[in-house]
Design a protein around this motif. Structure first.
Motif, PDB file in Angstrom:
ATOM      1  N   GLY A 122       0.766  -1.244   0.000  1.00  0.00           N
ATOM      2  CA  GLY A 122       0.000   0.000   0.000  1.00  0.00           C
ATOM      3  C   GLY A 122       0.797   1.295   0.000  1.00  0.00           C
ATOM      4  N   PRO A 123       1.908   1.379  -0.780  1.00  0.00           N
ATOM      5  CA  PRO A 123       2.642   2.645  -0.797  1.00  0.00           C
ATOM      6  C   PRO A 123       1.837   3.700  -1.549  1.00  0.00           C
ATOM      7  N   ASN A 124       2.219   4.944  -1.371  1.00  0.00           N
ATOM      8  CA  ASN A 124       1.503   6.039  -2.015  1.00  0.00           C
ATOM      9  C   ASN A 124       2.415   6.796  -2.969  1.00  0.00           C
ATOM     10  N   GLY A 132       4.412   1.606   8.709  1.00  0.00           N
ATOM     11  CA  GLY A 132       3.207   0.841   8.409  1.00  0.00           C
ATOM     12  C   GLY A 132       3.343   0.136   7.073  1.00  0.00           C
ATOM     13  N   HIS A 133       3.912   0.840   6.097  1.00  0.00           N
ATOM     14  CA  HIS A 133       4.091   0.230   4.778  1.00  0.00           C
ATOM     15  C   HIS A 133       5.158  -0.861   4.832  1.00  0.00           C
ATOM     16  N   LEU A 134       6.196  -0.624   5.608  1.00  0.00           N
ATOM     17  CA  LEU A 134       7.258  -1.628   5.724  1.00  0.00           C
ATOM     18  C   LEU A 134       6.693  -2.922   6.299  1.00  0.00           C
ATOM     19  N   ALA A 158      -0.405  -4.543  -4.799  1.00  0.00           N
ATOM     20  CA  ALA A 158       0.196  -3.454  -4.017  1.00  0.00           C
ATOM     21  C   ALA A 158      -0.815  -2.385  -3.617  1.00  0.00           C
ATOM     22  N   HIS A 159      -1.922  -2.340  -4.317  1.00  0.00           N
ATOM     23  CA  HIS A 159      -2.930  -1.296  -4.098  1.00  0.00           C
ATOM     24  C   HIS A 159      -2.291   0.074  -3.836  1.00  0.00           C
ATOM     25  N   PHE A 160      -1.654   0.517  -4.875  1.00  0.00           N
ATOM     26  CA  PHE A 160      -0.922   1.781  -4.894  1.00  0.00           C
ATOM     27  C   PHE A 160      -1.858   2.958  -4.572  1.00  0.00           C
ATOM     28  N   GLY A 161      -1.427   3.820  -3.673  1.00  0.00           N
ATOM     29  CA  GLY A 161      -2.238   4.993  -3.316  1.00  0.00           C
ATOM     30  C   GLY A 161      -2.005   6.106  -4.331  1.00  0.00           C
ATOM     31  N   ASP A 162      -2.823   6.111  -5.394  1.00  0.00           N
ATOM     32  CA  ASP A 162      -2.525   7.018  -6.509  1.00  0.00           C
ATOM     33  C   ASP A 162      -3.721   7.870  -6.908  1.00  0.00           C
ATOM     34  N   GLY A 268      -3.834   0.202  -8.616  1.00  0.00           N
ATOM     35  CA  GLY A 268      -3.894   1.300  -7.672  1.00  0.00           C
ATOM     36  C   GLY A 268      -5.328   1.690  -7.408  1.00  0.00           C
ATOM     37  N   GLU A 269      -5.471   2.662  -6.526  1.00  0.00           N
ATOM     38  CA  GLU A 269      -6.814   3.187  -6.247  1.00  0.00           C
ATOM     39  C   GLU A 269      -7.441   3.689  -7.533  1.00  0.00           C
ATOM     40  N   SER A 270      -6.620   4.242  -8.410  1.00  0.00           N
ATOM     41  CA  SER A 270      -7.145   4.853  -9.639  1.00  0.00           C
ATOM     42  C   SER A 270      -7.784   3.824 -10.571  1.00  0.00           C
ATOM     43  N   LEU A 344      -7.570 -10.552   1.761  1.00  0.00           N
ATOM     44  CA  LEU A 344      -6.893 -10.217   3.013  1.00  0.00           C
ATOM     45  C   LEU A 344      -6.258  -8.842   2.853  1.00  0.00           C
ATOM     46  N   TYR A 345      -6.616  -7.926   3.715  1.00  0.00           N
ATOM     47  CA  TYR A 345      -6.046  -6.578   3.671  1.00  0.00           C
ATOM     48  C   TYR A 345      -4.992  -6.479   4.771  1.00  0.00           C
ATOM     49  N   VAL A 346      -3.735  -6.549   4.370  1.00  0.00           N
ATOM     50  CA  VAL A 346      -2.668  -6.488   5.357  1.00  0.00           C
ATOM     51  C   VAL A 346      -2.284  -5.018   5.534  1.00  0.00           C
ATOM     52  N   VAL A 347      -2.911  -4.390   6.472  1.00  0.00           N
ATOM     53  CA  VAL A 347      -2.763  -2.944   6.663  1.00  0.00           C
ATOM     54  C   VAL A 347      -2.718  -2.638   8.165  1.00  0.00           C
ATOM     55  N   ASP A 348      -1.873  -1.659   8.487  1.00  0.00           N
ATOM     56  CA  ASP A 348      -1.772  -1.081   9.823  1.00  0.00           C
ATOM     57  C   ASP A 348      -3.075  -1.162  10.646  1.00  0.00           C
ATOM     58  N   ARG A 350      -4.134   0.715  12.719  1.00  0.00           N
ATOM     59  CA  ARG A 350      -4.774   2.016  12.898  1.00  0.00           C
ATOM     60  C   ARG A 350      -5.875   2.263  11.867  1.00  0.00           C
ATOM     61  N   GLN A 351      -5.908   1.417  10.825  1.00  0.00           N
ATOM     62  CA  GLN A 351      -6.974   1.587   9.830  1.00  0.00           C
ATOM     63  C   GLN A 351      -8.140   0.624  10.059  1.00  0.00           C
ATOM     64  N   ALA A 352      -8.209   0.059  11.251  1.00  0.00           N
ATOM     65  CA  ALA A 352      -9.252  -0.940  11.535  1.00  0.00           C
ATOM     66  C   ALA A 352     -10.653  -0.390  11.261  1.00  0.00           C
ATOM     67  N   ASP A 353     -10.918   0.837  11.702  1.00  0.00           N
ATOM     68  CA  ASP A 353     -12.257   1.403  11.506  1.00  0.00           C
ATOM     69  C   ASP A 353     -12.574   1.597  10.030  1.00  0.00           C
ATOM     70  N   HIS A 354     -11.575   2.044   9.302  1.00  0.00           N
ATOM     71  CA  HIS A 354     -11.783   2.233   7.862  1.00  0.00           C
ATOM     72  C   HIS A 354     -12.254   0.931   7.218  1.00  0.00           C
ATOM     73  N   PHE A 355     -11.550  -0.155   7.532  1.00  0.00           N
ATOM     74  CA  PHE A 355     -11.927  -1.428   6.901  1.00  0.00           C
ATOM     75  C   PHE A 355     -13.272  -1.935   7.403  1.00  0.00           C
ATOM     76  N   GLU A 356     -13.555  -1.696   8.670  1.00  0.00           N
ATOM     77  CA  GLU A 356     -14.862  -2.097   9.183  1.00  0.00           C
ATOM     78  C   GLU A 356     -15.957  -1.363   8.404  1.00  0.00           C
TER      79      GLU A 356
HETATM   80  N1  ARG Z   1      -2.185   3.588   0.686  1.00  0.00           N
HETATM   81  C1  ARG Z   1      -2.767   3.289   1.957  1.00  0.00           C
HETATM   82  C2  ARG Z   1      -2.030   4.044   3.044  1.00  0.00           C
HETATM   83  O1  ARG Z   1      -0.914   4.469   2.869  1.00  0.00           O
HETATM   84  C3  ARG Z   1      -2.761   1.831   2.259  1.00  0.00           C
HETATM   85  C4  ARG Z   1      -3.585   0.986   1.330  1.00  0.00           C
HETATM   86  C5  ARG Z   1      -4.099  -0.246   1.959  1.00  0.00           C
HETATM   87  N2  ARG Z   1      -5.005  -0.996   1.143  1.00  0.00           N
HETATM   88  C6  ARG Z   1      -6.271  -0.690   0.919  1.00  0.00           C
HETATM   89  N3  ARG Z   1      -6.969  -1.431   0.138  1.00  0.00           N
HETATM   90  N4  ARG Z   1      -6.819   0.382   1.483  1.00  0.00           N
HETATM   91  O2  ARG Z   1      -2.548   4.196   4.134  1.00  0.00           O
END
Ligand code: ARG
Length: 586
Positions: A122-124, A132-134, A158-162, A268-270, A344-348, A350-356
């Motif tokens: 999930g890099p941007n 978090g990305h590491l 990678a779900h690039f933040g773009d 990516g998001e785009s 499976l969303y392997v993300v920090d 701190r984003q628990a609420d977002h995914f919920e």
């Molecule tokens: N780009 C996001 C960030 O830096 C992480 C993306 C995680 N994946 C997702 N599908 N939202 O916080």
């Protein structure tokens, strides 16, 4: 092929059945007293409670039945009604040879392979990576490998933040820097094919723009408008955006490659953007969208919630798609292109609420079945101050710098340990790099993902203790033993279990199956890290107690070589599942 625990569970179940005791599920676990037994069953206690009978008496009857089993060397009743089991040496040897021959080094494949998508990294664009990305990259890569290993069809994205506000920020910053830039023209182009920015430019532009957006409402307003115009398809902005994405992505791909992280998809998001308009209509059609102060939201609260979960913001008051919007549309996209049974969303954490919010909205919209979306959260990697790790300059971490810092340390450590001195320079460098990556990844993965840990490069790179370098060193030691055996014309043969150290090693080899299963079920590579460490240590004890090349006779030498080869195979496999590569020599 089942592991020993599986076989003993069957034997115990059969013994209970033969005694006329209906057990719902026989329980066998690894003994917590290895001096007394290999495995134990507490099923007699469970059933005695339900039947109001004497557990020791039941255990005694069951033990008597099991005593005739040729797979067991001893069966004893202990404590209030435990049945202690020691496995026959012959069975241990058989099992070790199964592991040797097994394509999965003794692990079991999934019964029904599924399509699984792992969203990680999930890099941007332009924004620097943070811890978090590491962690997302390290943990996600391992989870992807574990699922694929057991036979699922897996894609890592990678779900690039773009696509978010940061793109508007960059456009606005560039517009100020080059007010005459051809990309700012309103028309349909054509626009220059060469990028107006380098990576360095992006790295400079973004933080300044982000800071200004915080302190200058007027700048922020312009950036928000630029974001909306970009998303609405303004050609010059799109062309500019494509350059930002390409420059950023090229650099990131190199860094991820150095970390041993390879994505199957760099979406990516785009990529979800073309689906958004249709999705918004559909959501409106389903009556899920609610107007709220000019924005459009989905309410996701449920009865029984302990606290109020904010609604998912779908369209902002400027008409922009938000983070959650792209995530929702990405689910639609993934369904069409890959139709995963599980994402499976392997993300920090701190984003628990977002995914919920996103998962609930996806459920309401009928985009995903219950349980098909999982957030695999994790804690932070902290600095000595207990706060998320920052570089010495106080900035967020750059993957490239982190890797070169770790490689520098690995070189030092190799020298200190007198390792690699005879290697040609290029091989020494490659080894130092592998040691560095092993140090970083193992330090991360040996903690359960939900715990935070402290970044301590000195400890991570040590060749002693529970570290990646220690494991590489053990693997390399076995490789060199096997090379020496080959040079002497000594071949591996049938495995025999005679010495206690051989028993212990056979038991450790057997335990890989359970470690893989736990890592898979709990989406927690730490079980594999733990296993790799235990296996290496057990081998080390075996090697100290049981001479291999100087074994007392030919049969034992062949057996011990087979032990060594099997251990190496499983250790390399476990390390590979953690994303760690093993060098040939050190
Ligand atoms: N780009 C996001 C960030 O830096 C992480 C993306 C995680 N994946 C997702 N599908 N939202 O916080």
């Amino acid at each position: 092929m089942t592991d020993l625990k599986g076989r003993l569970t069957q034997a115990v179940a059969a013994a209970f059945a033969a005694e006329g005791l209906a057990l719902e599920r026989a329980a066998v676990s690894v003994s917590d007293r290895p001096d007394l037994a290999d495995f134990q069953s507490n099923s007699a206690l469970v059933i005695a409670k339900a039947a109001r009978a004497n557990p020791r008496e039941i255990a005694g009857r069951v033990a008597e039945r099991l005593a005739g089993d040729a797979d067991l060397a001893s069966v004893e009743v202990a404590g209030p009604g435990f049945v202690n089991l020691r496995v026959a040496d012959r069975l241990l040897a058989e099992r070790a040879m199964e592991v040797e021959a097994s394509r999965l080094a003794g692990a079991a494949p999934v019964a029904e392979p599924r399509r699984v998508m792992v969203d990680y990294g999930g890099p941007n664009v332009a924004k620097p990576m943070h811890v978090g990305h590491l962690r997302a990259s390290i943990i996600g890569e391992s989870i992807k490998r574990i699922f694929r290993f057991r036979g699922d069809e897996v894609l890592g994205d990678a779900h690039f933040g773009d696509w978010g506000f940061q793109m508007g920020l960059l456009i606005t910053a560039l517009a100020e820097r080059d007010s005459a830039s051809p990309f700012l023209a309103e028309g349909a182009g054509p626009f220059p094919a060469a990028s107006p920015v380098s990576l360095k430019d992006l790295e400079r532009l973004y933080p300044t723009a982000a800071a200004r957006a915080k302190s200058e409402p007027e700048f922020r307003e312009r950036a928000r408008r630029a974001t909306a115009e970009l998303q609405a398809g303004r050609p010059g902005y799109r062309a500019l955006w494509a350059h930002f994405v390409a420059v950023s992505r090229g650099a990131l791909q190199r860094e991820f490659h150095a970390l041993g992280v390879e994505f199957d998809l760099w979406k990516g998001e785009s990529d979800a953007d073309p689906l958004i308009a249709g999705m918004v209509d559909e959501l409106a059609g389903k009556g899920l969208l609610v107007e709220d102060q000019g924005a459009r939201i989905i309410r996701v609260v449920r009865e029984g919630d302990k606290r109020e979960l904010p609604p998912l913001l779908v369209v902002s008051s400027e008409g922009s798609a938000m983070y959650g919007t792209t995530d929702l549309a990405t689910i639609v996209d993934r369904r069409r292109s890959f139709d995963p049974a599980l994402i499976l969303y392997v993300v920090d954490q701190r984003q628990a609420d977002h995914f919920e919010q996103v998962f609930r909205a996806a459920g309401l919209a009928g985009y995903a079945a219950e349980g098909a979306l999982e957030h695999i959260g994790f804690g932070t990697m902290n600095g000595a101050d207990g706060k998320p790790f920052k570089t010495r300059e106080g900035g967020v971490l750059k993957l490239y710098d982190l890797i070169s810092m770790a490689t520098g340390k690995a070189r030092e450590r190799l020298h200190e340990a007198g390792l690699g001195a005879e290697l040609p320079t290029a091989e020494f460098e490659a080894t130092a790099h592998k040691v560095a990556i092993a140090a970083l990844k193992f330090a991360d993965l040996s903690n359960h993902r939900t715990t935070a840990y402290v970044f301590d490069l000195d400890r991570f790179t040590s060749f002693e203790g529970r570290t990646g370098p220690y494991l590489l060193y053990q693997a390399v030691r076995i490789k060199s033993l096997l090379r020496r055996a080959e040079a002497e014309g000594a071949a591996a043969g049938q495995i025999l279990v005679r010495d206690p150290a051989e028993r212990e090693l056979a038991l450790a080899l057997d335990a890989f199956a359970a470690a893989v299963q736990d890592a898979y079920d709990k989406r927690a590579p730490s079980f594999l890290a733990e296993h790799a460490y235990r296996l290496a240590q057990t081998f080390s004890r075996f090697y100290a107690a049981c001479p291999v090349l100087a074994a007392p006779d030919e049969a034992l030498r062949a057996s011990r070589l087979a032990f060594a080869r099997t251990t190496l195979k499983q250790l390399t496999c476990a390390l590979d599942l953690l994303g760690i590569e093993t060098p040939e020599r050190m």
